[in-house]
Design a protein around this motif. Structure first.
Motif, mmCIF file in Angstrom:
data_model
loop_
_atom_site.group_PDB
_atom_site.id
_atom_site.type_symbol
_atom_site.label_atom_id
_atom_site.label_comp_id
_atom_site.label_asym_id
_atom_site.label_seq_id
_atom_site.Cartn_x
_atom_site.Cartn_y
_atom_site.Cartn_z
ATOM 1 N N UNK A 110 0.819 -1.207 0.000
ATOM 2 C CA UNK A 110 0.000 0.000 0.000
ATOM 3 C C UNK A 110 0.857 1.262 0.000
ATOM 4 N N UNK A 111 1.928 1.249 0.794
ATOM 5 C CA UNK A 111 2.774 2.436 0.909
ATOM 6 C C UNK A 111 3.525 2.724 -0.378
ATOM 7 N N UNK A 136 -4.186 8.381 1.751
ATOM 8 C CA UNK A 136 -2.758 8.227 1.509
ATOM 9 C C UNK A 136 -1.956 8.474 2.781
ATOM 10 N N UNK A 137 -2.356 9.465 3.522
ATOM 11 C CA UNK A 137 -1.682 9.795 4.780
ATOM 12 C C UNK A 137 -1.799 8.641 5.770
ATOM 13 N N UNK A 138 -2.980 8.045 5.829
ATOM 14 C CA UNK A 138 -3.225 6.912 6.727
ATOM 15 C C UNK A 138 -2.305 5.743 6.379
ATOM 16 N N UNK A 139 -2.212 5.432 5.104
ATOM 17 C CA UNK A 139 -1.372 4.320 4.659
ATOM 18 C C UNK A 139 0.089 4.571 5.012
ATOM 19 N N UNK A 141 1.358 6.596 7.270
ATOM 20 C CA UNK A 141 1.571 6.637 8.720
ATOM 21 C C UNK A 141 1.737 5.230 9.283
ATOM 22 N N UNK A 142 0.932 4.289 8.816
ATOM 23 C CA UNK A 142 1.067 2.898 9.254
ATOM 24 C C UNK A 142 2.418 2.329 8.829
ATOM 25 N N UNK A 143 2.803 2.627 7.600
ATOM 26 C CA UNK A 143 4.078 2.106 7.109
ATOM 27 C C UNK A 143 5.255 2.695 7.895
ATOM 28 N N UNK A 144 5.215 3.992 8.194
ATOM 29 C CA UNK A 144 6.286 4.602 8.983
ATOM 30 C C UNK A 144 6.325 4.028 10.395
ATOM 31 N N UNK A 145 5.161 3.786 10.979
ATOM 32 C CA UNK A 145 5.126 3.181 12.310
ATOM 33 C C UNK A 145 5.811 1.822 12.303
ATOM 34 N N UNK A 197 -1.403 6.170 14.569
ATOM 35 C CA UNK A 197 -2.353 7.260 14.785
ATOM 36 C C UNK A 197 -1.645 8.520 15.254
ATOM 37 N N UNK A 198 -0.603 8.358 16.069
ATOM 38 C CA UNK A 198 0.175 9.508 16.534
ATOM 39 C C UNK A 198 0.864 10.204 15.362
ATOM 40 N N UNK A 199 1.475 9.423 14.483
ATOM 41 C CA UNK A 199 2.142 9.998 13.321
ATOM 42 C C UNK A 199 1.144 10.650 12.373
ATOM 43 N N UNK A 200 0.021 9.989 12.179
ATOM 44 C CA UNK A 200 -0.992 10.491 11.248
ATOM 45 C C UNK A 200 -1.538 11.843 11.684
#
Length: 357
Positions: A110-111, A136-139, A141-145, A197-200
């Motif tokens: 996804x990322x 896109x931001x949600x995807x 953020x999960x990948x960065x986490x 969620x924190x990053x997003x």
């Protein structure tokens, strides 16, 4: 069957197997097979953005090990940042599972689409499609986490801070080694939702650096708190940087940075000129665990060399003071941009006459 990604959204990772459930009697054979996989601790699709495309389906990176920093060598994205059996764990029933790797694979697919939006505009270095859309931001953020939680540095930190080892004496010898991964895998599952969620929720800056950037086996740099015992708190309070390719990066300004400029409290653009670009390289270098990575034709060492001992690794007996960083930068006007050619070209060096008129 519930997938790994869906299980994490529900708060847990379920082992994903094909066919009938595997019982304890076959766990030894499956563990022997499982333990032989090469699990990448940094995504190959991410490393390709720092690689030179030399032939059809062939990419090359330059790698520098921290203990031999002046001896760079060439490697492919598949040949670096891989550990045998790194993401295999053992379920409560003693069955080997690869659910964490399946989760990361899903997130990477996804990322990758979002990263292409950021990096593949044909005309501009900073995509006109900024800020990103909510999905896109949600995807991303999960990948960065996931990149914060999955690293070898994170595992070493957790092992060093672990006060009570889990009791795995009752497991068969074949699965004993894989069970040692469980504390780290459990930590990933317990924290990835909140961290994403924190990053997003934070403001993001998409940046261009005049200085060639590097990345490492710890691709997301949490400034000043990379090894904080409370990683969620660290991610909420710190500046955060993710190099995207040799000249572009994401920067998430922390509360102190945002307080100094209201324009940094929302998504924005930045241009890292001069000393700012050097600082970004220094921070990325300081959080590396075992090695750093850069593009063969975008070598930071042409203009820079490490001047600090890096963030101390307590698990290696390092007790020196941790470097601290404060970054001040102007917000890049949204009405301006940088031509894409400067992501691959470098301006010629200025002549002495130009430097000293």
């Amino acid at each position: 069957m519930t997938s790994a990604i869906d299980s994490v959204y529900e708060g847990q990772v379920q082992p994903c197997t094909e066919g009938e459930p595997v019982g304890k009697a076959s766990s030894g054979k499956r563990a022997a097979k499982a333990g032989g996989t090469r699990d990448h601790t940094v995504p190959q699709m991410y490393l390709k953005h720092f690689a030179q495309h030399v032939a059809r389906r062939k990419y090359e990176l330059k790698v520098r090990r921290l203990d031999k920093i002046n001896e760079p060598f060439t490697v492919t994205p598949t040949g670096i940042a891989a550990e045998t059996g790194y993401y295999w764990g053992i379920s409560a029933e003693g069955v080997p599972h690869h659910a964490a790797e399946e989760l990361f694979t899903s997130l990477e697919g996804r990322a990758d689409t979002v990263l292409k939006v950021l990096l593949n505009d044909p005309d501009w270095a900073l995509t006109p499609h900024w800020p990103l859309g909510p999905d896109q931001r949600h995807v991303l953020a999960w990948w960065m986490a996931a990149q914060i939680l999955r690293t070898t540095r994170q595992r070493k930190r957790l092992t060093h801070q672990q006060t009570e080892a889990p009791d795995i004496t009752g497991l068969p010898q074949e699965v004993h080694t894989l069970a040692q991964n469980n504390p780290h895998l459990r930590y990933i599952v317990e924290n990835i939702v909140t961290l994403a969620l924190t990053l997003e929720a934070r403001p993001w800056a998409l940046g261009f650096s005049d200085m060639c950037l590097l990345t490492s086996d710890t691709p997301v740099a949490i400034w000043n708190r990379p090894d904080d015992e409370d990683q969620l708190r660290a991610a909420a309070l710190s500046d955060i940087m993710l190099p995207l390719d040799p000249h572009r990066f994401l920067f998430l300004p922390g509360p102190a940075t945002r307080d100094s400029d209201p324009r940094k409290r929302v998504d924005h653009l930045m241009h890292a000129e001069g000393a700012i670009g050097f600082a970004l390289v220094e921070v990325a270098f300081d959080v590396a665990d075992q090695f750093v990575i850069h593009h063969p034709e975008h070598d930071p060492w042409k203009h820079w060399e490490p001047n600090s001992p890096g963030q101390p690794k307590l698990w290696d007996g390092q007790t020196h003071s941790a470097p601290q960083y404060i970054l001040e930068y102007p917000v890049f006007p949204p009405s301006q941009n940088i031509e894409r050619r400067w992501t691959v070209e470098h301006p010629p060096p200025r002549s002495p006459a130009a430097l000293h008129p």
